[in-house]
Scaffold this active site. Structure first.
Site, mmCIF file in Angstrom:
data_model
loop_
_atom_site.group_PDB
_atom_site.id
_atom_site.type_symbol
_atom_site.label_atom_id
_atom_site.label_comp_id
_atom_site.label_asym_id
_atom_site.label_seq_id
_atom_site.Cartn_x
_atom_site.Cartn_y
_atom_site.Cartn_z
ATOM 1 N N GLU A 98 0.821 -1.215 0.000
ATOM 2 C CA GLU A 98 0.000 0.000 0.000
ATOM 3 C C GLU A 98 0.860 1.273 0.000
ATOM 4 O O GLU A 98 0.845 2.056 0.954
ATOM 5 C CB GLU A 98 -0.951 0.014 1.196
ATOM 6 C CG GLU A 98 -2.040 -1.015 1.114
ATOM 7 C CD GLU A 98 -3.142 -0.821 2.156
ATOM 8 O OE1 GLU A 98 -2.880 -0.194 3.182
ATOM 9 O OE2 GLU A 98 -4.254 -1.317 1.929
ATOM 10 N N GLU A 147 -6.361 -8.091 -0.179
ATOM 11 C CA GLU A 147 -6.753 -8.030 1.232
ATOM 12 C C GLU A 147 -8.224 -7.677 1.350
ATOM 13 O O GLU A 147 -8.731 -6.808 0.635
ATOM 14 C CB GLU A 147 -5.996 -6.924 1.976
ATOM 15 C CG GLU A 147 -4.536 -7.146 2.160
ATOM 16 C CD GLU A 147 -3.909 -5.960 2.902
ATOM 17 O OE1 GLU A 147 -4.639 -5.239 3.618
ATOM 18 O OE2 GLU A 147 -2.705 -5.750 2.750
HETATM 19 C C1 GLA Z 1 -4.069 -2.503 4.970
HETATM 20 C C2 GLA Z 1 -2.688 -3.067 5.151
HETATM 21 C C3 GLA Z 1 -2.638 -4.202 6.119
HETATM 22 C C4 GLA Z 1 -3.504 -3.944 7.303
HETATM 23 C C5 GLA Z 1 -4.901 -3.658 6.851
HETATM 24 C C6 GLA Z 1 -5.869 -3.432 7.966
HETATM 25 O O1 GLA Z 1 -4.789 -3.060 3.969
HETATM 26 O O2 GLA Z 1 -2.086 -3.429 3.947
HETATM 27 O O3 GLA Z 1 -1.299 -4.385 6.509
HETATM 28 O O4 GLA Z 1 -3.012 -2.851 8.023
HETATM 29 O O5 GLA Z 1 -4.883 -2.478 6.096
HETATM 30 O O6 GLA Z 1 -7.159 -3.247 7.471
#
Ligand code: GLA
Length: 654
Positions: A153, A305
C-alpha cells in the site's frame, strides 16, 4: 510477460497475509493444518518482516523464512513473497534520519509505526534494493514461490529536503525552463515568480492558500517517486524470476497514486477492499473498486486483502454478519477476481492491529469466522475450474482520472461539499443499481468499445482528452457528462468561458453564467426530480432538449441539456432520478441490464459463460432467470426461477 494465471494455474487463489514472525514455531504447524483444512492455497509472506530479516544493518536472518517456505511448499501452499520495504527497521531511522519522511508542516514521521520511509531517500532506496536482491537471490528458485508482492500500500508523502531536491529535478525534467514553470503555475498571482530552481519547495505549509498547480505537480511527483521505488524493486526480482508475476497492492480509490499508470507497470493488479459491513452502500463501494481494478488489469485481478470480520480503524468496528464475508468474496469473483485473500491469516495478539480480524480469529478454529472461511475455501475450489480467466463485457465506461481529482480537490474551490469520490460513487451507484455492467476508463483511452460513456466529473481535462470525447461523440457514441467537467486544463488553468468551448458546443451550452453550489441538505427542484450538491446558471445555445430547473433563482433555466447523443447534467440528481436517467440513456443506446426485473437487493453479473446472482438483502428473494441452469455452488438445477436466501449467492451455468 507473466500474468495472474501463472500464479493461479486454474485455481482461485485463496489465503492471506501470513505473519508467522508474530508466533512461536509450534503455531506454524497448527497454521498449516488449519490452512489445509480451509482450502488455503496461497499466503503472502514477509510484508512486515524487515527487522526480522535484517536485524542490524547488512545482517541477514533467512533461516526462519527458509523453514516456512519449505513447510508451506511441503503442504501444497504457494507463497506470494513480499519485499519488506514498507516498514524499515528502527535502526534505519536511528542511523539514517534522512530515510524518514517529513510532513508538510515539518514534522518528522518517526519509526514506531509503519511506512516511515522517504521515497526520495537514496539511503532508503539502497537498503531496499539490497534486501530485495538478497530475497530474490535466495528464494527465486524456491518451488513455493508463485508471485512477488512489492512493498505494501504505497501511500506516503515527503516534504523534506531530499524530496525537495527530487521535486526540483522532476520539475526541471517536466518544464525545462523556469519561465515555462512560472507560466504553468501562474506565479504572477501573489508575487510567486521564481528566479531560481533552488527557490522551489514542495508545497510546505504556507501562511494562506497554496499555489494549486504546485500542489498538483507535487501530487504527480509523489505518485512518480513511489512508482520509481516500486519499479526498482520489481526490476530486481524480475532479473531472478522473469517467469513470475509481480504486483503491489493498491488501496481502494486512494488519491495518492495515478493507478492507471501504476497498473501498466504491474503484471498483476491487486487491491485491498474494506467496505463497512454496516454501510447500506457497502456492496456498491466494493463493486466500484472491483470494476475499477478489473479495468486497470484489463482482465482478472487479485483481491489481495479484505477483512474476514471487523477492521479496527473505524470509530466503531462492526463484525460481518453470518454470510457477508462469503457474499462479498463471491462478488469480487463475479466482478473478475481470480484471487480472494485477506489481511490476515491469524488475528494478532499484540500490536496495533490486534483487534483487526483474521481468517483465524481470537476465537480460533471453533470460531464462526474460521468456519465461514473454511466453507468459502471449499466453494471457491468447486467453482474455480469454470470461473478463472473468465472475462466481463461492459458496454458502459465511467471515466476516471487521478489528475482531474487532484486538480479538483484543491483549497479555494467553489464548494468543499463537492468531493470527487462521492460524485464518482453516486454515478457508479446509479449504474450498479440499474444492473448495468460498467468498466472504468481513462479519458484518453480508446472509448470505441463502449456504447455509453459516463463522465461523473472531470474538472481538468487535457486537450487530448477533449479531442477523444468529441471524437467519441462524433462517431455516434452516447456521452453523459456531469457538472464541473472540462473547467480547467492540465495546469489547472480555467478554460475561457469557465468550461471548454468545444464541450459547451457539444452539449448546446451558450454561456455558463455562474455556479450555484448547494448547502448541506439543500436541494433544487428540477422538472421531474430534485438535484443536490450543485446547480448552474446556464444559458442554452442549441440543445435538442432540456429539463428545466423549477422555482428559485434558476427557474426555467436548463438543469439537463441534450444535444444529439450528448447529455450534460448540471446538478447531482437524487439517486433514484440519476438511476432512471442513466437507465433510459442506456436503453436508448441499446444497452440492456444484465437481467430484467431484478429485485432491488439482487446484483447480477455475467462473467464468461456464468451468471452470478448475489442477494445483498437479509430476506430470501426469488429471481426470475429464464431457462435451465445449474448452480455450481450447490450442484442444483433451476428452471426459470430460483430463490436466494439471506446474503445468498448462485453461480449459474446454462
Ligand atoms: C491494509 C494493510 C494491512 C492492514 C490492513 C488493515 O490493507 O495493507 O497491513 O493494516 O490495512 O485493514
Amino acid at each position: 510477460m507473466p500474468n495472474l494465471h501463472d500464479a493461479t494455474r486454474g485455481r482461485i487463489l485463496f489465503g492471506g497475509d501470513y505473519n508467522p514472525e508474530q508466533w512461536p514455531e509450534e503455531t506454524w504447524h497448527e497454521d498449516v493444518r488449519l490452512m489445509k483444512d480451509a482450502g488455503v492455497n496461497s499466503v503472502t509472506l514477509g510484508v512486515f518482516s524487515w527487522s526480522k530479516l535484517e536485524p542490524e544493518p547488512g545482517a541477514r536472518e533467512f533461516g526462519w523464512l527458509d523453514t516456512l517456505m519449505d513447510l508451506l511448499h511441503d503442504n501444497g501452499i504457494g507463497v506470494v513473497l513480499a519485499t519488506p520495504t514498507s516498514s524499515p527497521p528502527p535502526w534505519m531511522g536511528r542511523l539514517h534520519p534522512d530515510t524518514l519522511p517529513v510532513t508538510e508542516d515539518g514534522r518528522t514521521e518517526w519509526w514506531g509505526g509503519r511506512q516511515h520511509f522517504s521515497h526520495s531517500s537514496a539511503t532508503y532506496r539502497r537498503y531496499a534494493a539490497a534486501i530485495t536482491e538478497d530475497l530474490a537471490a535466495r528464494y527465486g528458485g524456491h518451488p513455493a514461490l508463485t508471485m512477488w508482492h512489492i512493498n505494501n500500500e504505497y501511500c506516503s508523502f515527503d516534504f523534506g529536503d531530499e524530496a525537495a531536491a527530487a521535486f526540483r529535478r522532476w520539475l526541471r525534467e517536466k518544464y525545462g525552463a523556469l519561465d515555462t514553470l512560472n507560466t504553468a503555475w501562474g506565479t504572477a498571482f501573489w508575487s510567486q515568480g521564481y528566479d531560481s530552481w533552488d527557490g522551489i519547495l514542495p508545497p510546505r505549509t504556507p501562511h494562506y492558500l497554496k499555489n494549486p498547480t504546485q500542489v498538483l505537480d507535487f501530487r504527480r511527483f509523489t505518485s512518480d517517486m513511489l512508482l520509481e521505488c516500486f519499479a526498482a524493486e520489481r526490476d530486481i526480482v524480475r532479473r531472478y524470476t522473469p517467469h513470475l508475476p509481480v504486483t503491489t497492492n493498491f488501496m481502494p480509490l486512494w488519491s495518492g497514486q495515478d493507478a492507471w499508470r501504476w497498473a501498466a507497470e504491474e503484471d498483476v493488479v491487486s487491491v485491498d477492499i474494506y467496505p463497512d459491513p454496516r454501510d447500506p452502500l457497502g456492496a456498491q463501494n466494493g463493486a466500484l473498486v472491483q470494476d475499477m481494478t478489473r479495468s486497470q488489469a484489463r482482465g482478472p485481478w487479485m483481491l489481495m486483502e479484505q477483512a474476514a470480520g471487523p477492521v479496527n480503524w473505524r470509530g466503531v468496528n462492526h463484525p460481518k454478519p453470518r454470510g457477508l464475508n462469503r457474499l462479498w468474496s463471491l462478488q469480487a469473483v463475479a466482478r473478475g477476481a481470480d484471487a480472494v485473500c485477506y489481511f490476515q491469516w491469524r488475528q494478532s495478539r499484540q500490536g496495533a492491529e490486534k483487534f483487526h480480524s483474521g481468517m483465524v480469529s481470537h476465537a480460533g478454529e471453533e470460531g464462526r469466522t474460521f468456519q465461514e472461511v473454511k466453507q468459502l475455501g471449499a466453494e471457491l475450489a468447486r467453482i474455480a475450474p469454470r470461473v478463472t480467466g473468465g472475462r466481463i463485457t461492459a458496454n458502459i465506461a465511467v471515466l476516471h482520472d487521478w489528475h482531474a481529482w487532484w486538480a479538483a480537490a484543491q483549497d479555494g474551490r467553489p464548494s468543499t461539499r463537492v468531493e470527487y469520490p462521492d460524485v464518482l460513487g453516486a454515478w457508479h451507484r446509479a449504474l450498479w443499481e440499474a444492473n448495468l455492467t460498467t468498466d472504468f476508463a481513462h479519458p484518453e483511452h480508446d472509448l470505441t468499445p463502449y456504447s455509453v460513456v459516463v463522465v461523473p466529473q472531470l474538472y481538468a481535462l487535457t486537450d487530448r482528452a477533449i479531442d477523444n470525447l468529441l471524437a467519441y461523440a462524433r462517431d455516434g457514441g452516447t456521452l453523459v457528462c456531469g457538472f464541473l467537467t472540462g473547467v480547467a486544463d492540465e495546469d489547472d488553468r480555467v478554460r475561457p468561458g469557465g468550461m471548454d468551448a468545444r464541450l459547451r458546443e457539444l452539449f448546446g451550452i451558450r454561456t455558463l453564467h455562474e455556479w450555484w453550489p448547494l448547502d448541506a441538505g439543500e436541494t433544487v427542484e428540477c422538472d421531474g426530480f430534485r438535484g443536490t450538491l450543485w446547480s448552474e446558471e446556464i444559458e442554452a445555445g442549441r440543445p435538442d432538449r432540456t429539463v428545466p430547473y423549477k422555482g428559485g433563482e434558476l427557474d426555467g433555466l436548463p438543469a439537463v441539456l441534450r444535444r444529439g447523443r450528448a447529455w450534460y447534467v448540471s446538478t447531482l440528481p437524487e439517486p433514484e432520478a440519476l438511476r432512471e436517467l442513466l437507465a433510459r440513456v442506456a436503453a436508448d443506446a441499446g444497452v440492456r441490464p444484465v437481467l430484467d426485473a431484478l429485485p432491488a437487493e439482487v446484483e447480477a453479473v455475467r462473467r464468461g459463460e456464468l451468471l452470478f446472482l448475489l442477494n445483498h438483502g437479509r430476506e430470501p428473494v426469488t429471481v426470475e432467470v429464464p431457462g435451465s441452469h445449474t448452480d455450481l455452488l450447490t450442484g442444483e438445477g433451476h428452471t426459470d426461477r430460483l430463490t436466494l436466501g439471506r446474503y445468498g449467492v448462485a453461480v449459474l451455468a446454462s
